[in-house]
Scaffold this active site. Structure first.
Site, PDB file in Angstrom:
ATOM      1  N   TYR A 112     -18.335 -20.391   0.729  1.00  0.00           N
ATOM      2  CA  TYR A 112     -17.271 -19.508   0.261  1.00  0.00           C
ATOM      3  C   TYR A 112     -15.981 -20.309   0.360  1.00  0.00           C
ATOM      4  O   TYR A 112     -15.631 -20.790   1.439  1.00  0.00           O
ATOM      5  CB  TYR A 112     -17.151 -18.247   1.122  1.00  0.00           C
ATOM      6  CG  TYR A 112     -18.149 -17.167   0.814  1.00  0.00           C
ATOM      7  CD1 TYR A 112     -18.131 -16.513  -0.423  1.00  0.00           C
ATOM      8  CD2 TYR A 112     -19.094 -16.758   1.765  1.00  0.00           C
ATOM      9  CE1 TYR A 112     -19.035 -15.504  -0.698  1.00  0.00           C
ATOM     10  CE2 TYR A 112     -20.000 -15.743   1.497  1.00  0.00           C
ATOM     11  CZ  TYR A 112     -19.965 -15.122   0.263  1.00  0.00           C
ATOM     12  OH  TYR A 112     -20.859 -14.120  -0.017  1.00  0.00           O
ATOM     13  N   ASP A 139     -19.406 -15.560  -7.388  1.00  0.00           N
ATOM     14  CA  ASP A 139     -19.460 -14.179  -7.879  1.00  0.00           C
ATOM     15  C   ASP A 139     -18.827 -13.182  -6.908  1.00  0.00           C
ATOM     16  O   ASP A 139     -19.123 -11.996  -6.951  1.00  0.00           O
ATOM     17  CB  ASP A 139     -20.910 -13.766  -8.163  1.00  0.00           C
ATOM     18  CG  ASP A 139     -21.807 -13.854  -6.923  1.00  0.00           C
ATOM     19  OD1 ASP A 139     -21.295 -14.202  -5.837  1.00  0.00           O
ATOM     20  OD2 ASP A 139     -23.014 -13.576  -7.046  1.00  0.00           O
ATOM     21  N   HIS A 186     -25.848 -11.548  -6.727  1.00  0.00           N
ATOM     22  CA  HIS A 186     -25.517 -11.356  -5.308  1.00  0.00           C
ATOM     23  C   HIS A 186     -26.380 -10.263  -4.673  1.00  0.00           C
ATOM     24  O   HIS A 186     -25.920  -9.493  -3.832  1.00  0.00           O
ATOM     25  CB  HIS A 186     -24.034 -10.999  -5.152  1.00  0.00           C
ATOM     26  CG  HIS A 186     -23.403 -11.527  -3.894  1.00  0.00           C
ATOM     27  ND1 HIS A 186     -22.616 -12.641  -3.871  1.00  0.00           N
ATOM     28  CD2 HIS A 186     -23.453 -11.105  -2.612  1.00  0.00           C
ATOM     29  CE1 HIS A 186     -22.183 -12.864  -2.636  1.00  0.00           C
ATOM     30  NE2 HIS A 186     -22.688 -11.937  -1.849  1.00  0.00           N
TER      31      HIS A 186
END
Length: 508
Positions: free
Chosen positions: A239, A267, A368
């Site tokens: 991330y 995403d 996700h």
């Protein structure tokens, strides 16, 4: 450091003077509670107590000593001193866990991935189950992720010598694995098992599959990497932090420690509404954010970004993720690392083509796990579009294509390979297997996927992964989103969303 008795610890149980004991050390966290991403209340519940059990459920024990001056070591907890009521929650939590696990079926009775999920639903702590199982909004995409596989029909070939079947393959042109399956990145492993993500690391090593190590793990990156067996390859999921220096440091560390791929999650510029998670957390943790900020539930009145606890555990651990992430940042990452870069969360052929043009090593076709944008397409439905667009652009074969979301059977893996995937990510099933039976459970899960895939390959007339081709499946009904057969096993383990509950103890 000086010894601190349980009585002395208990005297510091307010927001004005807050001490907690973790791993035998007493810390003054009075300043830290006001900046804790999860809000002050979650720490104040443990104020004046030995919070080791609660802390270790979601964090590595070596985390607190690495904080800045807002976390101050006070002394060593004198465990020989007299305990007061409420000083230590370890025994009560252990008793509750034992009660939940009483009568749990033997591992030998687990025959498929759904069995792990059914057992986990009955044995996990409610907040852990809510975090792991939740999807976005109405959870339509969550359910569609698996339902989509039933709209793909198999077309078996016969009279093929399948006396020997090889499920092994190669990932990122460098890692030979036992089957085209990897354990994908999932946060907060310690919610399900005290060993957290290191359990997944050891199981992956034992079965020669790749683990994608998460940024938001309960264990430190060093903990996970140190749990590897000799020769075990791992990937790192990233991330991107708003502070690019932080991102650079963690990427370089992952590379220096031998990670073989960088999977950048693209995403999640913001988190979806996961209402199962939100519902449970709302009951306990929202009020402290409102009080702290003196404003609305988003905490915007101070002009400072605050964590909305109403969004549940997911929002509490991921508030640092940068919503400004763009293609330029991916180009920057290419200058930072020599690891192959893969974009995780691609949902259109157009974005896959853009990734290929940048010279990236691959994409993960993923929504996700149905946890972000509800009513978007399943990964397996997007996959043919990605392949077709890459072919039209003359870029097919220039990078690898991975896919995750809803994989529960070896036949699901076969269908993904037939439609053009290099490998398949397994998320929730690995968490449920870990949460119920630990490392043995995860190894058993991987064995089940291998056994099922071997069976399907044999019945389809395939002896190796490269034998699996597009003409072996009929995906013509994939985009209709109408399943003619009800998936009873999936419906049995799925827990529907529930509305707010009335307080039946109230009297008129």
């Amino acid at each position: 450091m000086r010894l601190v008795t349980y009585k002395q610890l208990a005297e510091h149980n307010t927001s004005g003077s807050c001490w907690i004991a973790v791993g035998g050390t007493v810390y003054d966290v009075t300043q830290f509670i006001h900046t804790h991403p999860g809000g002050a209340k979650i720490i104040l519940k443990e104020a004046g107590r030995d919070a080791t059990s609660a802390f270790e459920a979601v964090h590595s024990l070596d985390l607190l000593p690495r904080f800045d001056e807002t976390v101050k070591p006070v002394g060593t907890l004198d465990k020989s001193s007299e305990r007061l009521d409420g000083n230590d929650n370890t025994t009560a939590e252990a008793d509750a866990a034992a009660l939940r696990r009483a009568g749990m079926p033997s591992l030998g009775s687990v025959l498929n991935s759904f069995d792990f999920e059914a057992i986990a639903r009955q044995t996990m702590k409610p907040e852990a189950w809510a975090y792991y199982s939740s999807g976005a909004e109405d959870e339509i995409t969550l359910r569609e992720n698996h339902a989509a596989f039933h709209r793909i029909a198999l077309k078996p070939r016969v009279l093929v010598n399948v006396s020997h079947i090889d499920t092994s393959t190669t990932f990122l042109k460098q890692t030979r694995v036992s089957l085209p399956v990897y354990i994908t990145a999932c946060a907060l492993g310690k919610l399900g098992h005290p060993g957290g993500e290191t359990v997944l690391t050891r199981a992956a090593g034992a079965r020669n599959v790749v683990q994608m190590m998460p940024t938001l793990a309960s264990c430190s990156l060093d903990d996970m990497l140190n749990a590897r067996v000799d020769g075990q390859d791992t990937w790192f999921q990233l991330y991107v932090n708003a502070d690019r220096n932080v991102t650079r440091d963690v990427v370089l560390k992952a590379e220096a420690r031998g990670c073989k791929g960088l999977f950048v999650t693209v995403d999640a510029p913001q988190l979806g509404r996961r209402e199962k998670d939100m519902r449970l957390k709302y009951q306990e943790d929202i009020s402290d954010i409102i009080v702290k900020t003196g404003g609305d539930e988003e905490g915007t009145s101070t002009g400072q970004k605050k964590v909305n606890r109403a969004m549940g555990a997911a929002r509490a651990i991921s508030s640092f993720i940068d919503p400004s992430l763009s293609w330029k940042d991916i180009e920057w990452l290419q200058t930072v690392t020599r690891m192959p870069i893969v974009l995780k969360g691609v949902q259109t052929g157009a974005d896959a083509v853009q990734a290929a043009r940048l010279g990236l090593a691959g994409v993960v076709v993923s929504n996700h796990g149905g946890r972000q944008l509800d009513t978007c397409r399943s990964g397996i439905e997007i996959l043919p579009e990605v392949v077709a667009d890459l072919k039209r652009a003359g870029l097919h074969g220039k990078m690898e294509i991975y896919v995750d979301g809803g994989f529960r059977r070896g036949s699901d893996v076969f269908k993904a390979i037939a439609l053009g995937a290099t490998g398949v990510g397994i998320g929730r099933p690995s968490l449920y297997a870990m949460s119920t039976y630990g490392q043995e459970g995860v190894e058993r899960l991987l064995d089940i996927f291998r056994e099922e895939l071997e069976m399907v390959m044999g019945l389809m007339g395939c002896t190796k992964i490269s034998d699996i081709t597009e003409d072996m499946v009929d995906a013509s009904h994939l985009s209709t989103r109408v399943s003619l057969v009800r998936d009873m096993l999936h419906q049995t383990v799925y827990e529907p969303l529930q509305p707010p509950q009335f307080n039946r103890s109230s009297k008129l």
